[in-house]
Write an enzyme that holds these catalytic residues in place. Structure first.
Site, mmCIF file in Angstrom:
data_model
loop_
_atom_site.group_PDB
_atom_site.id
_atom_site.type_symbol
_atom_site.label_atom_id
_atom_site.label_comp_id
_atom_site.label_asym_id
_atom_site.label_seq_id
_atom_site.Cartn_x
_atom_site.Cartn_y
_atom_site.Cartn_z
ATOM 1 N N CYS A 47 0.846 -1.197 0.000
ATOM 2 C CA CYS A 47 0.000 0.000 0.000
ATOM 3 C C CYS A 47 0.880 1.246 0.000
ATOM 4 O O CYS A 47 1.999 1.223 0.508
ATOM 5 C CB CYS A 47 -0.889 -0.021 1.241
ATOM 6 S SG CYS A 47 -1.889 1.455 1.462
ATOM 7 N N SER A 49 0.766 3.724 1.840
ATOM 8 C CA SER A 49 1.144 4.147 3.200
ATOM 9 C C SER A 49 2.420 3.457 3.686
ATOM 10 O O SER A 49 3.172 4.029 4.465
ATOM 11 C CB SER A 49 0.026 3.854 4.191
ATOM 12 O OG SER A 49 -1.158 4.450 3.747
ATOM 13 N N HIS A 52 5.040 5.456 2.277
ATOM 14 C CA HIS A 52 5.137 6.740 2.977
ATOM 15 C C HIS A 52 6.029 6.631 4.218
ATOM 16 O O HIS A 52 6.629 7.614 4.626
ATOM 17 C CB HIS A 52 3.743 7.239 3.375
ATOM 18 C CG HIS A 52 2.990 7.861 2.227
ATOM 19 N ND1 HIS A 52 3.607 8.249 1.059
ATOM 20 C CD2 HIS A 52 1.682 8.166 2.072
ATOM 21 C CE1 HIS A 52 2.706 8.765 0.241
ATOM 22 N NE2 HIS A 52 1.516 8.716 0.823
ATOM 23 N N HIS A 68 0.378 -3.873 6.152
ATOM 24 C CA HIS A 68 -0.869 -3.803 6.921
ATOM 25 C C HIS A 68 -2.083 -4.245 6.115
ATOM 26 O O HIS A 68 -3.201 -4.066 6.554
ATOM 27 C CB HIS A 68 -1.085 -2.368 7.428
ATOM 28 C CG HIS A 68 -1.203 -1.378 6.311
ATOM 29 N ND1 HIS A 68 -0.111 -0.909 5.644
ATOM 30 C CD2 HIS A 68 -2.279 -0.834 5.728
ATOM 31 C CE1 HIS A 68 -0.522 -0.093 4.692
ATOM 32 N NE2 HIS A 68 -1.831 -0.031 4.709
ATOM 33 N N CYS A 165 -7.129 -3.245 3.492
ATOM 34 C CA CYS A 165 -6.874 -1.789 3.450
ATOM 35 C C CYS A 165 -7.483 -1.138 2.226
ATOM 36 O O CYS A 165 -8.562 -0.572 2.285
ATOM 37 C CB CYS A 165 -5.382 -1.451 3.532
ATOM 38 S SG CYS A 165 -5.117 0.340 3.468
HETATM 39 N N1 COD Z 1 -4.633 15.658 -9.941
HETATM 40 C C1 COD Z 1 -5.246 14.508 -10.310
HETATM 41 N N2 COD Z 1 -4.703 13.282 -10.072
HETATM 42 C C2 COD Z 1 -3.499 13.233 -9.494
HETATM 43 C C3 COD Z 1 -2.801 14.386 -9.100
HETATM 44 C C4 COD Z 1 -3.418 15.653 -9.357
HETATM 45 N N3 COD Z 1 -2.828 16.786 -9.017
HETATM 46 N N4 COD Z 1 -1.636 14.000 -8.536
HETATM 47 C C5 COD Z 1 -1.604 12.668 -8.568
HETATM 48 N N5 COD Z 1 -2.733 12.178 -9.147
HETATM 49 C C6 COD Z 1 -3.108 10.811 -9.374
HETATM 50 C C7 COD Z 1 -1.964 9.894 -9.757
HETATM 51 O O1 COD Z 1 -1.699 9.930 -11.137
HETATM 52 C C8 COD Z 1 -2.493 8.508 -9.315
HETATM 53 O O2 COD Z 1 -3.181 7.849 -10.335
HETATM 54 C C9 COD Z 1 -3.477 8.849 -8.188
HETATM 55 O O3 COD Z 1 -3.605 10.264 -8.150
HETATM 56 C C10 COD Z 1 -3.016 8.382 -6.795
HETATM 57 O O4 COD Z 1 -2.943 7.047 -6.796
HETATM 58 P P1 COD Z 1 -1.907 6.192 -5.909
HETATM 59 O O5 COD Z 1 -1.748 4.887 -6.614
HETATM 60 O O6 COD Z 1 -0.717 7.004 -5.584
HETATM 61 O O7 COD Z 1 -2.672 6.041 -4.532
HETATM 62 P P2 COD Z 1 -3.682 4.940 -3.958
HETATM 63 O O8 COD Z 1 -4.924 4.755 -4.737
HETATM 64 O O9 COD Z 1 -2.913 3.715 -3.591
HETATM 65 O O10 COD Z 1 -4.235 5.710 -2.698
HETATM 66 C C11 COD Z 1 -3.466 6.135 -1.726
HETATM 67 C C12 COD Z 1 -3.945 7.387 -1.062
HETATM 68 C C13 COD Z 1 -3.325 8.551 -1.771
HETATM 69 C C14 COD Z 1 -5.431 7.565 -1.033
HETATM 70 C C15 COD Z 1 -3.354 7.207 0.359
HETATM 71 O O11 COD Z 1 -3.313 8.396 1.040
HETATM 72 C C16 COD Z 1 -4.119 6.142 1.109
HETATM 73 O O12 COD Z 1 -3.809 4.969 0.997
HETATM 74 N N6 COD Z 1 -5.129 6.533 1.846
HETATM 75 C C17 COD Z 1 -5.932 5.641 2.597
HETATM 76 C C18 COD Z 1 -6.319 6.298 3.859
HETATM 77 C C19 COD Z 1 -6.024 5.435 5.014
HETATM 78 O O13 COD Z 1 -6.925 4.980 5.664
HETATM 79 N N7 COD Z 1 -4.736 5.186 5.279
HETATM 80 C C20 COD Z 1 -4.298 4.443 6.393
HETATM 81 C C21 COD Z 1 -3.647 3.149 6.051
HETATM 82 S S1 COD Z 1 -3.322 2.948 4.400
HETATM 83 ZN ZN ZN Z 2 -2.978 0.920 3.436
#
Ligand code: COD
Ligand code: ZN
Length: 365
Positions: A47, A49, A52, A68, A165
């Site tokens: 994930c 996170s 991160h 996780h 998650c």
């Molecule tokens: N405008 C539009 N899209 C964008 C921009 C922008 N300015 N910047 C980036 N993007 C796009 C990227 O191209 C990508 O496709 C997408 O945003 C982000 O996707 P990923 O793959 O980086 O992220 P995910 O889907 O794995 O999600 C992760 C989150 C960013 C949501 C992350 O914060 C998370 O996992 N949140 C879950 C919250 C939580 O409960 N966390 C605790 C344990 S994980």
């Molecule tokens: Zn997660």
């Protein structure tokens, strides 16, 4: 020969230093104490996170075993454990549910508590820290009983691990936190694994229009596969994306979701929802210690702005239901899985995530 009650030596991915690759090491895993459960891991997702932590964006003490989002089988249980038994299929819960505190008793809330484990893992004589009460990047881990859910005996662990998650976070944000309504118009910012799961939730809730927003157009095909009706790249427009969305939706969307973790897109998501009744949900984790300054008029007119972790689900009771819903084909998980690798190739899995090539990589043990 039974391993119950004994220290187990196994392989785990240890993070010794920030911004360095994981090192696969032999670690010692202590037997579960009272109200603890030792799990043999079968599959774990990677994930954002977890990454991160590696890049220092999320602060945790080192050395640590991350991970996780996983599924496994109970190896042994400590004294007093009643909800799982050796041999049960389980999903570790990074948001525990104790069932007794004010948060657990509230009908709409879930608990986000940091459990502190200190001496469960050792490696080369040094104690290794636990992460989010789960630490799934290890062949065996120990969790508190409130951090584990028993799931259906026939569930495919290499898929349902995502319910631990990413999937639940996105799906619940739509069906439980926003409570998306039949026939509504939704906008989803960010089309990673979590954003795609938000789209699945909007679709399951009967949304008529689901507008997917991302700056990477390679994400659009998969978004349409899971239910997006339109895809928009903000870079194709001169004007701000919120204006574009207000126009195409005839005055503002009913529900918007920020699934990126950026302050500017959180503001755009709020601004694109209808001023008198729009609901905007923060799903993405924002950069550490940064603030948004906003005009309260944006809310005074009637908008709702909210957020939640783990899709607002009460983990221990909801995860088994989500697994049976998956097995009843109420939603797919295959579209979220782009890569499957053996656990030892964990660093390759993280490289795929960082390059934007993967949605979710599953590591199998
Ligand atoms: N405008 C539009 N899209 C964008 C921009 C922008 N300015 N910047 C980036 N993007 C796009 C990227 O191209 C990508 O496709 C997408 O945003 C982000 O996707 P990923 O793959 O980086 O992220 P995910 O889907 O794995 O999600 C992760 C989150 C960013 C949501 C992350 O914060 C998370 O996992 N949140 C879950 C919250 C939580 O409960 N966390 C605790 C344990 S994980
Ligand atoms: Zn997660």
């Amino acid at each position: 020969m039974s391993t119950a009650g004994k220290v187990i030596k196994c392989k785990a991915a240890v993070l010794w230093e920030l911004k360095k690759p994981f090192s696969i090491e032999e670690v010692e895993v202590a037997p579960p104490k009272a109200h603890e459960v030792r799990i043999k891991m079968v599959a774990t997702g990677i994930c954002r996170s977890d990454d991160h932590v590696v890049n220092g964006f999320l602060v945790t003490r080192l050395p640590v075993i991350l991970g996780h989002e996983a599924a496994g089988i109970v190896e042994s249980v400590g004294e007093g454990v009643t909800t799982v038994r050796p041999g049960d299929k389980v999903i570790p819960l990074f948001v525990p549910q104790c069932g007794k505190c004010n948060i657990c008793k509230h009908p709409e809330a879930n608990l986000f508590m940091r459990l502190s484990y200190t001496l469960l893992f050792t490696c080369r004589g040094k104690p290794i820290r636990h992460f989010l009460g789960t630490s799934t990047f290890s062949q065996y881990t120990v969790v508190d009983e409130m951090s584990v859910a028993k799931i259906h005996a026939d569930s495919p662990l290499e898929k349902v691990c995502l319910i631990g998650c990413g999937f639940s976070t996105g799906y619940g944000s739509a069906v439980k936190v926003a409570k998306v309504t039949q026939g509504s118009t939704c906008a989803v910012f960010g089309l990673g694994g979590v954003g795609l799961s938000v789209i699945m939730g909007c679709k399951a809730a009967g949304a008529a229009r689901i507008i997917a927003v991302d700056i990477n157009k390679d994400k659009f095909a998969r978004a349409k596969q899971v239910g997006a009706t339109e895809c928009i790249n903000p870079q194709d427009y001169e004007k701000p994306i919120e204006e574009v969305l207000r126009e195409v939706s005839g005055g503002g969307v009913d529900f918007s979701f920020e699934v990126i973790g950026r302050l500017d897109t959180m503001m755009s998501a709020l601004l694109c929802c209808q001023e008198a009744y729009g609901v905007s949900i923060i799903v993405g984790v924002p950069p550490n210690a940064q603030n948004i300054s906003m005009n309260p008029m944006l809310l005074l007119t009637g908008r709702t702005w909210k957020g939640a972790v783990f899709g607002g689900f009460k983990s221990k009771e909801s995860v088994p239901k989500l697994v049976t819903d998956f097995m009843a084909k109420k939603f797919p998980l295959d579209q979220l899985i782009t890569h499957v690798l053996p656990f030892e190739k964990i660093n390759e899995g993280f490289d795929l995530l960082r390059s934007g090539k993967s949605v979710r990589t599953i590591l199998t043990f």
